[in-house]
Design a protein around this motif. Sequence first.
Motif, PDB file in Angstrom:
ATOM      1  N   ASP A  42      49.753  38.494 -43.231  1.00  0.00           N
ATOM      2  CA  ASP A  42      49.564  37.093 -43.238  1.00  0.00           C
ATOM      3  C   ASP A  42      50.652  36.567 -44.341  1.00  0.00           C
ATOM      4  N   ALA A  43      50.467  37.040 -45.594  1.00  0.00           N
ATOM      5  CA  ALA A  43      51.412  36.994 -46.707  1.00  0.00           C
ATOM      6  C   ALA A  43      53.075  37.083 -46.330  1.00  0.00           C
ATOM      7  N   GLN A  44      53.270  38.249 -45.683  1.00  0.00           N
ATOM      8  CA  GLN A  44      54.778  38.313 -45.196  1.00  0.00           C
ATOM      9  C   GLN A  44      55.312  37.213 -44.172  1.00  0.00           C
ATOM     10  N   ALA A  45      54.356  37.002 -43.115  1.00  0.00           N
ATOM     11  CA  ALA A  45      54.758  36.191 -42.124  1.00  0.00           C
ATOM     12  C   ALA A  45      55.059  34.709 -42.703  1.00  0.00           C
ATOM     13  N   ARG A  46      54.161  34.263 -43.704  1.00  0.00           N
ATOM     14  CA  ARG A  46      54.246  33.033 -44.410  1.00  0.00           C
ATOM     15  C   ARG A  46      55.444  33.001 -45.324  1.00  0.00           C
ATOM     16  N   GLY A  47      55.672  34.102 -46.024  1.00  0.00           N
ATOM     17  CA  GLY A  47      57.064  33.902 -46.850  1.00  0.00           C
ATOM     18  C   GLY A  47      58.308  34.024 -45.950  1.00  0.00           C
ATOM     19  N   PHE A  48      58.243  34.518 -44.872  1.00  0.00           N
ATOM     20  CA  PHE A  48      59.318  34.713 -43.941  1.00  0.00           C
ATOM     21  C   PHE A  48      59.525  33.289 -43.259  1.00  0.00           C
ATOM     22  N   TYR A  49      58.550  32.910 -42.848  1.00  0.00           N
ATOM     23  CA  TYR A  49      58.896  31.380 -42.378  1.00  0.00           C
ATOM     24  C   TYR A  49      58.468  30.114 -43.332  1.00  0.00           C
ATOM     25  N   GLN A  50      58.550  30.599 -44.494  1.00  0.00           N
ATOM     26  CA  GLN A  50      58.511  29.215 -45.554  1.00  0.00           C
ATOM     27  C   GLN A  50      59.206  28.148 -45.383  1.00  0.00           C
ATOM     28  N   VAL A  51      60.339  28.162 -44.892  1.00  0.00           N
ATOM     29  CA  VAL A  51      61.266  26.922 -44.448  1.00  0.00           C
ATOM     30  C   VAL A  51      60.123  25.839 -43.254  1.00  0.00           C
ATOM     31  N   HIS A  52      59.332  26.501 -42.712  1.00  0.00           N
ATOM     32  CA  HIS A  52      58.608  25.712 -41.666  1.00  0.00           C
ATOM     33  C   HIS A  52      57.251  25.351 -42.248  1.00  0.00           C
ATOM     34  N   ARG A  53      56.971  25.801 -43.532  1.00  0.00           N
ATOM     35  CA  ARG A  53      55.587  25.468 -44.074  1.00  0.00           C
ATOM     36  C   ARG A  53      55.156  23.987 -43.758  1.00  0.00           C
ATOM     37  N   GLU A  54      55.685  23.014 -43.654  1.00  0.00           N
ATOM     38  CA  GLU A  54      55.399  21.612 -43.450  1.00  0.00           C
ATOM     39  C   GLU A  54      55.221  21.498 -41.849  1.00  0.00           C
ATOM     40  N   ARG A  55      55.537  22.435 -41.341  1.00  0.00           N
ATOM     41  CA  ARG A  55      55.477  21.992 -39.630  1.00  0.00           C
ATOM     42  C   ARG A  55      54.020  21.935 -39.124  1.00  0.00           C
ATOM     43  N   PRO A  56      53.637  21.228 -38.153  1.00  0.00           N
ATOM     44  CA  PRO A  56      52.416  21.111 -37.605  1.00  0.00           C
ATOM     45  C   PRO A  56      52.166  22.591 -36.981  1.00  0.00           C
ATOM     46  N   PHE A  57      53.281  23.363 -36.691  1.00  0.00           N
ATOM     47  CA  PHE A  57      52.885  24.513 -35.890  1.00  0.00           C
ATOM     48  C   PHE A  57      52.898  25.759 -36.903  1.00  0.00           C
ATOM     49  N   PHE A  58      53.015  25.741 -38.071  1.00  0.00           N
ATOM     50  CA  PHE A  58      53.187  26.776 -39.336  1.00  0.00           C
ATOM     51  C   PHE A  58      51.813  27.703 -39.052  1.00  0.00           C
ATOM     52  N   GLY A  59      50.659  27.179 -39.060  1.00  0.00           N
ATOM     53  CA  GLY A  59      49.553  27.847 -39.081  1.00  0.00           C
ATOM     54  C   GLY A  59      49.551  28.955 -37.812  1.00  0.00           C
ATOM     55  N   SER A  60      49.852  28.464 -36.635  1.00  0.00           N
ATOM     56  CA  SER A  60      49.652  28.897 -35.340  1.00  0.00           C
ATOM     57  C   SER A  60      50.764  30.010 -35.366  1.00  0.00           C
ATOM     58  N   LEU A  61      52.098  29.786 -36.043  1.00  0.00           N
ATOM     59  CA  LEU A  61      53.173  30.721 -35.767  1.00  0.00           C
ATOM     60  C   LEU A  61      52.774  31.855 -36.771  1.00  0.00           C
ATOM     61  N   VAL A  62      52.087  31.791 -37.641  1.00  0.00           N
ATOM     62  CA  VAL A  62      51.825  32.853 -38.601  1.00  0.00           C
ATOM     63  C   VAL A  62      50.878  33.792 -37.904  1.00  0.00           C
ATOM     64  N   ALA A  63      49.818  33.060 -37.210  1.00  0.00           N
ATOM     65  CA  ALA A  63      48.570  33.733 -36.570  1.00  0.00           C
ATOM     66  C   ALA A  63      49.486  34.750 -35.384  1.00  0.00           C
ATOM     67  N   PHE A  64      50.393  33.815 -34.719  1.00  0.00           N
ATOM     68  CA  PHE A  64      51.094  34.676 -33.594  1.00  0.00           C
ATOM     69  C   PHE A  64      51.859  35.748 -33.940  1.00  0.00           C
ATOM     70  N   MET A  65      52.568  35.633 -35.223  1.00  0.00           N
ATOM     71  CA  MET A  65      53.294  36.719 -35.777  1.00  0.00           C
ATOM     72  C   MET A  65      53.041  37.883 -36.264  1.00  0.00           C
ATOM     73  N   THR A  66      51.483  37.490 -36.657  1.00  0.00           N
ATOM     74  CA  THR A  66      50.506  38.676 -37.257  1.00  0.00           C
ATOM     75  C   THR A  66      49.730  39.272 -36.319  1.00  0.00           C
ATOM     76  N   GLN A  67      49.601  39.070 -35.092  1.00  0.00           N
ATOM     77  CA  GLN A  67      48.544  39.357 -33.866  1.00  0.00           C
ATOM     78  C   GLN A  67      48.968  40.847 -33.618  1.00  0.00           C
ATOM     79  N   GLY A  68      50.299  41.552 -33.854  1.00  0.00           N
ATOM     80  CA  GLY A  68      50.453  42.841 -33.523  1.00  0.00           C
ATOM     81  C   GLY A  68      51.723  43.208 -34.008  1.00  0.00           C
ATOM     82  N   PRO A  69      52.187  44.372 -33.748  1.00  0.00           N
ATOM     83  CA  PRO A  69      53.502  44.839 -34.250  1.00  0.00           C
ATOM     84  C   PRO A  69      54.660  44.149 -33.521  1.00  0.00           C
ATOM     85  N   SER A  70      55.675  44.249 -34.561  1.00  0.00           N
ATOM     86  CA  SER A  70      56.758  43.500 -34.057  1.00  0.00           C
ATOM     87  C   SER A  70      58.177  44.437 -34.591  1.00  0.00           C
TER      88      SER A  70
END
Length: 139
Positions: A42-70
Amino acid sequence: MQRTFAIIKPDAVAKGVAGRILSKIEENGFKVVAMKMMHMTDAQARGFYQVHRERPFFGSLVAFMTQGPSIVMALEGDNAIARWRELMGATDPAKAAAGTIRKEFASSIEANAVHGSDAPDTAAFEIPYFFSALEITAR
Ligand code: CMP
């Protein structure tokens, strides 16, 4: 010669199309100079996408990026940033051109198969976010 940062996202890895995406990367003349599979925290994805932290989709984006390996990569080539963005296609697969990776493999604007740096300053943040200098192969 330019470097860009790329991700084969969890949706594409889960679908088993990572190899086909990697083939397209190689067929289009990019050199993979760093690559690893990781399951982002969660922390890695939040840090990576920090530029989007105010966007309405930010929480969902972080959940998606942490759901499995990339698979995270650094790609090298002439005009690599723009050329990788062209090969990926539009963020929304419904708007992606024929022949692009997102047209073929993405399922939604969020689960869009791949990521790429959008500018040189973004690549300069994103590559060292995931790779140390020792992990990047000089080729
Ligand atoms: P990416 O190129 O990795 O950059 C930010 C990501 O946020 C994007 O791909 C999508 O996965 C996601 N994204 C962008 N816009 C939206 C949106 N409107 N709704 C949900 N997710 C989005």
